[in-house]
Design a protein around this motif. Structure first.
Motif, short mmCIF file in Angstrom:
data_model
loop_
_atom_site.label_atom_id
_atom_site.label_comp_id
_atom_site.label_asym_id
_atom_site.label_seq_id
_atom_site.Cartn_x
_atom_site.Cartn_y
_atom_site.Cartn_z
N ILE A 275 0.84 -1.19 0.00
CA ILE A 275 0.00 0.00 0.00
C ILE A 275 0.88 1.25 0.00
O ILE A 275 1.56 1.55 0.99
CB ILE A 275 -0.93 0.01 1.23
CG1 ILE A 275 -1.81 -1.25 1.21
CG2 ILE A 275 -1.80 1.27 1.24
CD1 ILE A 275 -2.57 -1.46 2.50
N SER A 276 0.87 1.96 -1.10
CA SER A 276 1.67 3.17 -1.28
C SER A 276 0.76 4.39 -1.31
O SER A 276 -0.47 4.27 -1.35
CB SER A 276 2.46 3.10 -2.59
OG SER A 276 1.54 3.06 -3.69
N LYS A 277 1.36 5.58 -1.32
CA LYS A 277 0.58 6.80 -1.45
C LYS A 277 -0.24 6.79 -2.73
O LYS A 277 -1.42 7.16 -2.73
CB LYS A 277 1.51 8.02 -1.43
CG LYS A 277 2.15 8.33 -0.09
CD LYS A 277 3.01 9.59 -0.21
CE LYS A 277 3.66 9.95 1.12
NZ LYS A 277 4.53 11.16 1.00
N VAL B 131 -1.00 7.10 7.52
CA VAL B 131 -1.76 6.00 8.13
C VAL B 131 -3.22 6.40 8.28
O VAL B 131 -4.13 5.59 8.04
CB VAL B 131 -1.14 5.60 9.48
CG1 VAL B 131 -2.04 4.58 10.20
CG2 VAL B 131 0.25 5.00 9.28
N ALA C 162 -4.85 6.05 4.91
CA ALA C 162 -5.07 4.64 4.59
C ALA C 162 -6.24 4.09 5.40
O ALA C 162 -7.07 3.32 4.88
CB ALA C 162 -3.81 3.83 4.86
N ALA D 165 1.64 -2.41 4.19
CA ALA D 165 2.19 -1.09 3.88
C ALA D 165 3.48 -1.22 3.09
O ALA D 165 4.23 -2.17 3.25
CB ALA D 165 2.44 -0.32 5.17
N ASP D 166 3.70 -0.23 2.23
CA ASP D 166 4.95 -0.17 1.47
C ASP D 166 6.05 0.36 2.40
O ASP D 166 6.23 1.56 2.56
CB ASP D 166 4.78 0.76 0.26
CG ASP D 166 5.95 0.69 -0.70
OD1 ASP D 166 7.07 0.38 -0.24
OD2 ASP D 166 5.76 0.96 -1.89
N GLU E 20 1.71 -6.81 12.46
CA GLU E 20 2.34 -5.55 12.81
C GLU E 20 3.19 -5.62 14.08
O GLU E 20 4.18 -4.87 14.20
CB GLU E 20 1.27 -4.46 12.97
CG GLU E 20 0.69 -3.94 11.66
CD GLU E 20 -0.45 -4.80 11.13
OE1 GLU E 20 -1.09 -4.38 10.15
OE2 GLU E 20 -0.71 -5.89 11.70
N GLY F 154 -1.91 -4.43 6.46
CA GLY F 154 -2.93 -3.61 5.80
C GLY F 154 -3.67 -4.33 4.69
O GLY F 154 -4.82 -4.01 4.40
N ARG G 140 7.69 3.92 3.22
CA ARG G 140 7.52 4.40 4.59
C ARG G 140 8.86 4.84 5.19
O ARG G 140 8.94 5.83 5.92
CB ARG G 140 6.89 3.30 5.44
CG ARG G 140 6.64 3.64 6.90
CD ARG G 140 5.40 4.47 7.10
NE ARG G 140 4.21 3.83 6.63
CZ ARG G 140 3.47 2.99 7.37
NH1 ARG G 140 3.81 2.72 8.60
NH2 ARG G 140 2.37 2.46 6.86
#
Length: 332
Positions: A96-98, A151, A154, A134-135, A202, A179, A139
């Motif tokens: 999951i990137s921007k 975060v 997201a 998450a990427d 996590e 995520g 990050r």
């Protein structure tokens, strides 16, 4: 006549009123009626129909520099009404990137505004991966001050995914971690291949699930099992996920690596012929009712039922039953 999920944005205050102010069935019914009475008509916006990935797939390209991180297909023909949202970041394991968050927000907004959509399948276009979370490479390059807002965005995306008014199905044909699993948990139904891997991992990074995992997982499986999985950062396969109730179905993976997607498509095809307003109202009644006491939940159901009574679809259903034919629902 379609109920907008904008109603859901303000549901917390209403539910608080349910819990604190409602005294007796009549009061609850009045509150529930207010909750379900607003009606919205959306324009029938359909994506551009450039033909890719087969004869029944319209694919939208959101920006020229996105490298197709996300592909959204509005199926047509007999599958009209089914939308396939495919994550496509092979080099990053669909992390999951921007950019992915931005594109998914756009896709969700388009779907939300389209009253022709009957169901949504969230899947991966990368073999062996659903979403690795998450990427972390991206990050690591963020300033500490950027992490919190990202975060939050997201988390907001996953909440919007969960608030879509139509049924959503996560087709998990590979690893859904962190995520990635949180996105799947926001969907109504999860279908996993037996080789899929799922976990909220996590705590291995000395953080906690930050996009709804600590709240949605206990609501899907038991509280104690959710604690065990999160505390231990445990990863389970598709068969075990099905046993725990994390997945609705576990299917044997095929040579193409898309067994869960194909089963999800079968399920979407089962949903497609049913009354679309009724499906939306049923989802609303379930989602809101599960968060309150039974008496309040029954009032929410009653108010949602009231929304289907004046529809043309209800009359079509009765006529089709009488004439022994298949109904043709139009979402009106």
């Amino acid at each position: 006549m379609v109920l907008s999920m904008a109603v859901l944005v303000g549901h917390r205050a209403l539910l608080q009123a349910f819990r604190v102010k409602a005294t007796g069935h009549d009061s609850v019914c009045r509150l529930a009626a207010a909750f379900c009475s607003r009606q919205y008509a959306f324009p029938g916006k359909v994506s551009p129909s450039s033909r890719l990935n087969g004869p029944r797939a319209g694919t939208r390209h959101y920006s020229s520099d996105s490298k197709e991180d996300l592909r959204v297909r509005y199926l047509d023909g007999e599958d009209a009404g089914i939308v396939v949202v495919g994550i496509n970041r092979p080099k990053a394991k669909n992390a999951i990137s921007k950019n992915l968050v931005k594109m998914m927000f756009e896709a969700v907004e388009d779907i939300k505004k389209n009253n022709k959509v009957r169901s949504v399948i969230l899947c991966s276009l990368v073999p062996g991966i659903f979403c690795a979370g998450a990427d972390l490479k991206e990050r690591a390059k963020m300033h500490q001050s950027e992490v919190g807002p990202f975060v939050s965005k997201a988390r907001a995306l996953i909440t919007e995914l969960g608030n879509l008014p139509v049924p959503t199905i996560a087709a998990i044909d590979g690893a859904a971690l962190g995520g990635g699993l949180e996105m799947a948990l926001a969907c109504d139904i999860r279908i996993a291949s037996n080789t899929a891997k799922m976990g909220l991992v996590e705590t291995k990074l000395a953080i906690i699930p930050g996009a709804g995992g600590t709240q949605r997982l206990p609501r899907v499986i038991s509280v104690s099992l959710a604690k065990e999985l999160i505390f231990a950062a445990r990863v389970v396969d598709g068969a075990e996920a099905c046993r725990l109730g994390l997945a609705n179905h576990s299917v044997e993976q095929n040579n193409s690596g898309d067994a869960a997607y194909l089963r999800a498509l079968e399920l979407a095809r089962e949903i497609n012929p049913q009354g679309p307003i009724a499906i939306r109202m049923a989802k609303l009644a379930i989602n809101q009712g599960i968060e309150v006491d039974l008496s309040t939940g029954l009032a929410i159901e009653e108010a949602c039922y009231a929304q289907v009574i004046p529809t043309k679809d209800r009359l079509e259903g009765l006529a089709a039953f009488k004439e022994k034919r298949r109904p043709q629902f139009k979402g009106e």
